[in-house]
Design a protein around this motif. Structure first.
Motif, PDB file in Angstrom:
ATOM      1  N   ARG A 183      -0.370   3.677 -18.034  1.00 37.55           N
ATOM      2  CA  ARG A 183       0.548   4.497 -18.425  1.00 37.55           C
ATOM      3  C   ARG A 183       1.118   5.263 -17.208  1.00 37.55           C
ATOM      4  O   ARG A 183       2.347   5.277 -17.357  1.00 37.55           O
ATOM      5  N   ALA A 184       0.119   5.902 -16.455  1.00 37.50           N
ATOM      6  CA  ALA A 184       0.563   6.869 -15.276  1.00 37.50           C
ATOM      7  C   ALA A 184       1.289   6.126 -14.403  1.00 37.50           C
ATOM      8  O   ALA A 184       2.075   6.803 -13.585  1.00 37.50           O
ATOM      9  N   ARG A 185       1.061   4.789 -14.129  1.00 38.53           N
ATOM     10  CA  ARG A 185       2.045   4.058 -13.008  1.00 38.53           C
ATOM     11  C   ARG A 185       3.088   3.172 -13.613  1.00 38.53           C
ATOM     12  O   ARG A 185       3.476   2.059 -13.150  1.00 38.53           O
ATOM     13  N   GLY A 186       3.600   3.396 -14.893  1.00 38.53           N
ATOM     14  CA  GLY A 186       4.515   2.957 -15.585  1.00 38.53           C
ATOM     15  C   GLY A 186       4.401   1.571 -15.655  1.00 38.53           C
ATOM     16  O   GLY A 186       5.410   0.625 -15.614  1.00 38.53           O
ATOM     17  N   HIS A 187       3.268   0.850 -15.934  1.00 36.74           N
ATOM     18  CA  HIS A 187       2.802  -0.432 -16.257  1.00 36.74           C
ATOM     19  C   HIS A 187       3.017  -1.208 -15.029  1.00 36.74           C
ATOM     20  O   HIS A 187       3.231  -2.345 -15.168  1.00 36.74           O
ATOM     21  N   GLN A 188       3.101  -0.716 -13.889  1.00 30.36           N
ATOM     22  CA  GLN A 188       3.149  -1.865 -12.771  1.00 30.36           C
ATOM     23  C   GLN A 188       1.662  -2.294 -12.315  1.00 30.36           C
ATOM     24  O   GLN A 188       0.470  -1.452 -12.447  1.00 30.36           O
ATOM     25  N   PRO A 189       1.487  -3.448 -11.896  1.00 28.71           N
ATOM     26  CA  PRO A 189       0.341  -4.025 -11.440  1.00 28.71           C
ATOM     27  C   PRO A 189      -0.180  -3.402 -10.633  1.00 28.71           C
ATOM     28  O   PRO A 189       0.123  -2.789  -9.789  1.00 28.71           O
ATOM     29  N   CYS A 190      -1.770  -3.259 -10.488  1.00 30.16           N
ATOM     30  CA  CYS A 190      -2.690  -2.730  -9.520  1.00 30.16           C
ATOM     31  C   CYS A 190      -4.044  -3.401  -9.488  1.00 30.16           C
ATOM     32  O   CYS A 190      -4.392  -4.169 -10.349  1.00 30.16           O
ATOM     33  N   LEU A 191      -4.899  -2.825  -8.571  1.00 32.52           N
ATOM     34  CA  LEU A 191      -6.182  -3.386  -8.670  1.00 32.52           C
ATOM     35  C   LEU A 191      -7.327  -2.387  -9.247  1.00 32.52           C
ATOM     36  O   LEU A 191      -6.992  -1.314  -9.098  1.00 32.52           O
ATOM     37  N   PHE A 248     -14.079  -6.843  -9.731  1.00 34.75           N
ATOM     38  CA  PHE A 248     -12.774  -6.390  -9.141  1.00 34.75           C
ATOM     39  C   PHE A 248     -11.789  -7.128  -9.984  1.00 34.75           C
ATOM     40  O   PHE A 248     -11.850  -8.287 -10.239  1.00 34.75           O
ATOM     41  N   TYR A 249     -10.632  -6.454 -10.581  1.00 34.40           N
ATOM     42  CA  TYR A 249      -9.641  -7.133 -11.312  1.00 34.40           C
ATOM     43  C   TYR A 249      -8.083  -6.655 -10.720  1.00 34.40           C
ATOM     44  O   TYR A 249      -8.076  -5.662 -10.466  1.00 34.40           O
ATOM     45  N   ARG A 250      -7.338  -7.542 -11.278  1.00 37.45           N
ATOM     46  CA  ARG A 250      -5.875  -7.178 -11.201  1.00 37.45           C
ATOM     47  C   ARG A 250      -5.561  -7.056 -12.596  1.00 37.45           C
ATOM     48  O   ARG A 250      -5.605  -7.589 -13.409  1.00 37.45           O
ATOM     49  N   LEU A 251      -4.792  -5.711 -12.756  1.00 35.10           N
ATOM     50  CA  LEU A 251      -4.554  -5.364 -13.980  1.00 35.10           C
ATOM     51  C   LEU A 251      -2.967  -5.089 -14.258  1.00 35.10           C
ATOM     52  O   LEU A 251      -2.408  -4.626 -13.119  1.00 35.10           O
ATOM     53  N   GLY A 252      -2.392  -5.309 -15.541  1.00 38.30           N
ATOM     54  CA  GLY A 252      -0.859  -5.037 -15.643  1.00 38.30           C
ATOM     55  C   GLY A 252      -0.102  -6.406 -15.643  1.00 38.30           C
ATOM     56  O   GLY A 252      -0.838  -7.666 -15.779  1.00 38.30           O
ATOM     57  N   PRO A 253       1.056  -6.208 -15.977  1.00 40.62           N
ATOM     58  CA  PRO A 253       2.120  -7.336 -16.335  1.00 40.62           C
ATOM     59  C   PRO A 253       1.907  -8.489 -15.277  1.00 40.62           C
ATOM     60  O   PRO A 253       1.782  -8.135 -13.914  1.00 40.62           O
TER      61      PRO A 253
END
Ligand SMILES: C[S@@+](CC[C@H](N)C(=O)[O-])C[C@H]1O[C@@H](n2cnc3c(N)ncnc32)[C@H](O)[C@@H]1O
Length: 257
Positions: free
Chosen positions: A199-207, A250-255
């Protein structure tokens, strides 16, 4: 594991998280943690300083932090794994790196050194924050440590890009039992933290890097990360006296994950 080893480990954990929770440990107590929890005093090492040298180095470690922290060998392994996942610098500003539940700040220190970036860190307990601020300043760590709830830190850190990385280690509390760790019962539960990050990053992907032990209950790691892509898992060199090992996933999260 012998009964006496198990009893000593169990008793010490109860003391560290109970009566010694906010007590600054003496040199002898720090060595006891090394001996009983990690198998030798030197293995309990934070900020590159082993337990027998911590008091002389002027480090302040509270009981709860001694029980909850990630020691140097694991912190370095996490930092090198994240550096590998980031790949070579892309010529733009470095990624955002945030440790949301800072504790000792040992991970932030190693991440900052290996990635050559200032790491943002949130710690909510004023006594832990005070001791960690002292220790990080003594070790010259450029960590941007705040006495703040992780949600408030998140709201102040806009997304930079897909290599942005969040370290997730909430207190386990009653979520850890002799049977294992339930990531849906941490405080807050892990799925809630992941939703806060997105939510805080506008649903942009991250690690995301998350700490667990290798006994996970109710398939809760897979449930929490159902919409994420698993990248890697690493485990501690030596087990705790109860036979479990610390792990980082370690995961990649997001769309598009
Ligand atoms: C498991 S420990 C983290 C251990 C740490 N990674 C280390 O290596 O020392 C969890 C820490 O998160 C802090 N904490 C708990 N709730 C928090 C919150 N809402 N925001 C920020 N910090 C919080 C606790 O005070 C505790 O020091």
């Amino acid at each position: 594991m012998t009964t006496s080893t198990h009893d000593a480990y169990y008793d010490l954990c109860l003391r560290l998280l109970g009566p010694w929770r906010t007590t600054e440990l003496t040199g002898a107590q720090l060595c006891e943690v090394g001996e009983i929890v990690h198998g030798a005093p030197e293995r309990f090492s934070l900020y590159g300083v082993a337990a027998p040298a911590m008091a002389a180095a002027g480090l302040r470690i509270l009981g709860r932090t001694a029980a909850e922290c990630c020691v140097d060998t694991m912190a370095r392994a996490v930092a090198h794994t994240i550096a590998d996942l980031h790949g070579p610098p892309d010529g733009r500003d470095g990624p955002l790196v945030a440790e949301l539940f800072c504790g000792s700040g040992n991970l932030s220190l190693h991440l900052g050194r290996v990635l050559n970036l200032p790491v943002h860190a949130a710690e909510l307990d004023p006594l832990v924050h005070h001791a960690t601020r002292h220790n990080l300043s003594r070790m010259g760590a450029p960590t941007r440590l705040r006495l703040i709830d992780y949600r408030d830190l998140l709201s102040q850190l806009p997304a930079r890009g897909p290599r942005d990385t969040y370290i997730v280690e909430p207190p386990w509390g009653p979520a850890i039992t002799p049977a294992g760790l339930d990531l849906l019962g941490t405080s807050p539960p892990v799925p809630e933290i992941l939703a806060d990050i997105l939510r805080a990053r506008g649903h942009q992907p991250c690690l995301i890097a998350i700490k667990t032990i290798d006994h996970i209950l109710h398939d809760s790691l897979n449930v929490a990360f159902a919409d994420a892509h698993h990248l890697r898992t690493i485990a501690s060199e030596w087990p705790f006296p109860d036979g479990t090992r610390m792990q980082f996933h370690f995961y990649r999260l997001g769309p598009g994950a």
